[in-house]
Design a protein around this motif. Structure first.
Motif, PDB file in Angstrom:
ATOM      1  N   GLN A  39      -9.570  -1.022  -1.703  1.00 38.92           N
ATOM      2  CA  GLN A  39      -9.732  -0.710  -3.115  1.00 38.92           C
ATOM      3  C   GLN A  39     -10.732   0.414  -3.375  1.00 38.92           C
ATOM      4  OE1 GLN A  39     -10.778  -4.715  -4.322  1.00 38.92           O
ATOM      5  NE2 GLN A  39      -8.680  -5.112  -4.971  1.00 38.92           N
ATOM      6  N   ASN A  40     -10.528   1.046  -4.537  1.00 41.31           N
ATOM      7  CA  ASN A  40     -11.465   2.028  -5.092  1.00 41.31           C
ATOM      8  C   ASN A  40     -11.674   3.255  -4.212  1.00 41.31           C
ATOM      9  OD1 ASN A  40     -11.788   0.323  -7.309  1.00 41.31           O
ATOM     10  ND2 ASN A  40     -13.411  -0.794  -6.276  1.00 41.31           N
ATOM     11  N   ARG A  41     -10.599   3.724  -3.614  1.00 45.60           N
ATOM     12  CA  ARG A  41     -10.616   4.999  -2.899  1.00 45.60           C
ATOM     13  C   ARG A  41      -9.226   5.603  -2.981  1.00 45.60           C
ATOM     14  NH1 ARG A  41     -12.128   4.030   3.182  1.00 45.60           N
ATOM     15  NH2 ARG A  41     -13.666   2.699   2.262  1.00 45.60           N
ATOM     16  N   THR A  42      -9.142   6.875  -2.720  1.00 44.07           N
ATOM     17  CA  THR A  42      -7.852   7.566  -2.742  1.00 44.07           C
ATOM     18  C   THR A  42      -7.280   7.596  -1.338  1.00 44.07           C
ATOM     19  OG1 THR A  42      -8.529   8.912  -4.623  1.00 44.07           O
ATOM     20  CG2 THR A  42      -6.705   9.747  -3.282  1.00 44.07           C
ATOM     21  N   TRP A  43      -6.037   7.142  -1.219  1.00 47.42           N
ATOM     22  CA  TRP A  43      -5.317   7.128   0.053  1.00 47.42           C
ATOM     23  C   TRP A  43      -4.211   8.177  -0.016  1.00 47.42           C
ATOM     24  CZ3 TRP A  43      -7.274   4.413   3.930  1.00 47.42           C
ATOM     25  CH2 TRP A  43      -8.095   3.310   3.645  1.00 47.42           C
ATOM     26  N   MET A  44      -4.202   9.119   0.922  1.00 50.18           N
ATOM     27  CA  MET A  44      -3.182  10.168   0.960  1.00 50.18           C
ATOM     28  C   MET A  44      -2.168   9.858   2.068  1.00 50.18           C
ATOM     29  SD  MET A  44      -5.464  13.528   0.141  1.00 50.18           S
ATOM     30  CE  MET A  44      -6.387  13.387   1.641  1.00 50.18           C
ATOM     31  N   VAL A  45      -0.900  10.023   1.757  1.00 49.94           N
ATOM     32  CA  VAL A  45       0.188   9.699   2.687  1.00 49.94           C
ATOM     33  C   VAL A  45       0.196  10.678   3.858  1.00 49.94           C
ATOM     34  CG1 VAL A  45       2.694   9.533   2.929  1.00 49.94           C
ATOM     35  CG2 VAL A  45       1.580   8.659   0.869  1.00 49.94           C
ATOM     36  N   THR A  46       0.273  10.122   5.078  1.00 50.26           N
ATOM     37  CA  THR A  46       0.409  10.940   6.282  1.00 50.26           C
ATOM     38  C   THR A  46       1.756  10.717   6.966  1.00 50.26           C
ATOM     39  OG1 THR A  46      -0.669   9.270   7.667  1.00 50.26           O
ATOM     40  CG2 THR A  46      -2.072  11.010   6.725  1.00 50.26           C
ATOM     41  N   HIS A  47       2.345   9.519   6.769  1.00 46.48           N
ATOM     42  CA  HIS A  47       3.646   9.201   7.380  1.00 46.48           C
ATOM     43  C   HIS A  47       4.441   8.311   6.430  1.00 46.48           C
ATOM     44  CE1 HIS A  47       1.261  10.170  10.971  1.00 46.48           C
ATOM     45  NE2 HIS A  47       2.415  10.487  11.539  1.00 46.48           N
ATOM     46  N   SER A 130     -10.720   1.520   9.388  1.00 51.63           N
ATOM     47  CA  SER A 130     -11.592   2.645   9.097  1.00 51.63           C
ATOM     48  C   SER A 130     -10.994   3.471   7.959  1.00 51.63           C
ATOM     49  CB  SER A 130     -11.824   3.484  10.346  1.00 51.63           C
ATOM     50  OG  SER A 130     -12.733   4.516  10.111  1.00 51.63           O
ATOM     51  N   LYS A 131     -10.498   4.672   8.237  1.00 44.51           N
ATOM     52  CA  LYS A 131      -9.942   5.542   7.192  1.00 44.51           C
ATOM     53  C   LYS A 131      -8.424   5.563   7.202  1.00 44.51           C
ATOM     54  CE  LYS A 131     -13.853   8.646   6.729  1.00 44.51           C
ATOM     55  NZ  LYS A 131     -14.273  10.028   6.619  1.00 44.51           N
ATOM     56  N   THR A 132      -7.792   4.576   7.836  1.00 46.40           N
ATOM     57  CA  THR A 132      -6.335   4.522   7.904  1.00 46.40           C
ATOM     58  C   THR A 132      -5.822   3.248   7.235  1.00 46.40           C
ATOM     59  OG1 THR A 132      -6.318   5.755   9.974  1.00 46.40           O
ATOM     60  CG2 THR A 132      -4.333   4.495   9.450  1.00 46.40           C
ATOM     61  N   LEU A 133      -4.848   3.399   6.368  1.00 44.74           N
ATOM     62  CA  LEU A 133      -4.179   2.286   5.699  1.00 44.74           C
ATOM     63  C   LEU A 133      -2.727   2.298   6.114  1.00 44.74           C
ATOM     64  CD1 LEU A 133      -3.836   0.064   3.515  1.00 44.74           C
ATOM     65  CD2 LEU A 133      -3.550   1.906   1.834  1.00 44.74           C
ATOM     66  N   LYS A 134      -2.243   1.156   6.590  1.00 40.98           N
ATOM     67  CA  LYS A 134      -0.826   1.005   6.924  1.00 40.98           C
ATOM     68  C   LYS A 134      -0.219  -0.002   5.964  1.00 40.98           C
ATOM     69  CE  LYS A 134      -1.038   2.156  11.801  1.00 40.98           C
ATOM     70  NZ  LYS A 134      -0.712   1.732  13.161  1.00 40.98           N
ATOM     71  N   LEU A 135       0.835   0.421   5.274  1.00 38.39           N
ATOM     72  CA  LEU A 135       1.624  -0.461   4.432  1.00 38.39           C
ATOM     73  C   LEU A 135       2.857  -0.833   5.224  1.00 38.39           C
ATOM     74  CD1 LEU A 135       1.296   1.420   1.026  1.00 38.39           C
ATOM     75  CD2 LEU A 135      -0.144  -0.404   1.953  1.00 38.39           C
ATOM     76  N   GLN A 145       2.031   5.217   6.067  1.00 35.35           N
ATOM     77  CA  GLN A 145       0.670   5.310   6.607  1.00 35.35           C
ATOM     78  C   GLN A 145      -0.100   6.308   5.762  1.00 35.35           C
ATOM     79  OE1 GLN A 145       0.062   5.293  10.871  1.00 35.35           O
ATOM     80  NE2 GLN A 145      -1.484   6.897  10.650  1.00 35.35           N
ATOM     81  N   LEU A 146      -1.334   5.952   5.424  1.00 34.79           N
ATOM     82  CA  LEU A 146      -2.165   6.788   4.561  1.00 34.79           C
ATOM     83  C   LEU A 146      -3.537   6.948   5.185  1.00 34.79           C
ATOM     84  CD1 LEU A 146      -0.652   4.344   2.635  1.00 34.79           C
ATOM     85  CD2 LEU A 146      -1.087   6.132   0.995  1.00 34.79           C
ATOM     86  N   THR A 147      -4.241   7.968   4.731  1.00 42.10           N
ATOM     87  CA  THR A 147      -5.600   8.184   5.200  1.00 42.10           C
ATOM     88  C   THR A 147      -6.515   8.421   4.008  1.00 42.10           C
ATOM     89  OG1 THR A 147      -6.988   9.418   6.754  1.00 42.10           O
ATOM     90  CG2 THR A 147      -5.378  10.689   5.539  1.00 42.10           C
TER      91      THR A 147
END
Length: 153
Positions: A39-47, A130-135, A145-147
């Motif tokens: 939460q409360n951060r911007t996630w940018m799509v990488t894949h 860390s700085k990687t989010l996987k949906l 996948q977002l960073t």
């Protein structure tokens, strides 16, 4: 003698189970940490699926998501349009609902908006490292996948 051994075994089992109940649930602690990172951060799509997504840093609508803890709302862009909706989290489960978006005409985006929105409909789980989010979908396959490029707000 057998009664004493049985009684001691039962007592030891009850004592061990009682001790386990007072131990913090590590899964819940990990889930709370993952939620805080989500939460409360911007996630940018990488894949999207296995396809790498490359966008220029100066692009107007970089595919991205933000999860607002205070309102339980998700917002962002799909590569063309602004998107928004609500979300709920339970441990590693992520439910996106009431998703909506603007309907602008987009040229030369290689159908990125359609791919992103189709992938969002499959999301049921998430993982944060860390700085990687996987949906992920219900089978555990990563669909997006977002960073995170910046520190949390």
């Amino acid at each position: 003698m057998l009664k004493k051994v049985t009684a001691m075994a039962i007592f030891a089992s009850v004592l061990a189970l009682t001790g386990c109940q007072t131990t913090p649930d590590q899964t819940s602690a990990q889930a709370a940490e993952n939620l805080q990172q989500l939460q409360n951060r911007t996630w940018m799509v990488t894949h999207i699926g296995s396809e790498e997504i490359k966008t220029a840093p100066t692009a107007r609508h970089i595919p991205s998501l933000q999860f607002d803890a205070a309102t339980q709302r998700v917002s962002g862009a799909d590569g063309c349009n602004r998107i928004m909706g609500s979300y709920s989290v339970s441990k590693d489960r992520l439910t996106l609902s009431q998703m909506a978006g603007t309907k602008m005409a987009c040229m030369n985006n290689d159908n990125l908006d359609q791919k992103f929105n189709a992938a969002l409909t499959k999301v049921t789980h998430y993982q944060v490292y860390s700085k990687t989010l996987k949906l992920m979908d219900s089978y555990g396959n990563p669909v997006i996948q977002l960073t995170s490029a910046v520190q949390p707000r």
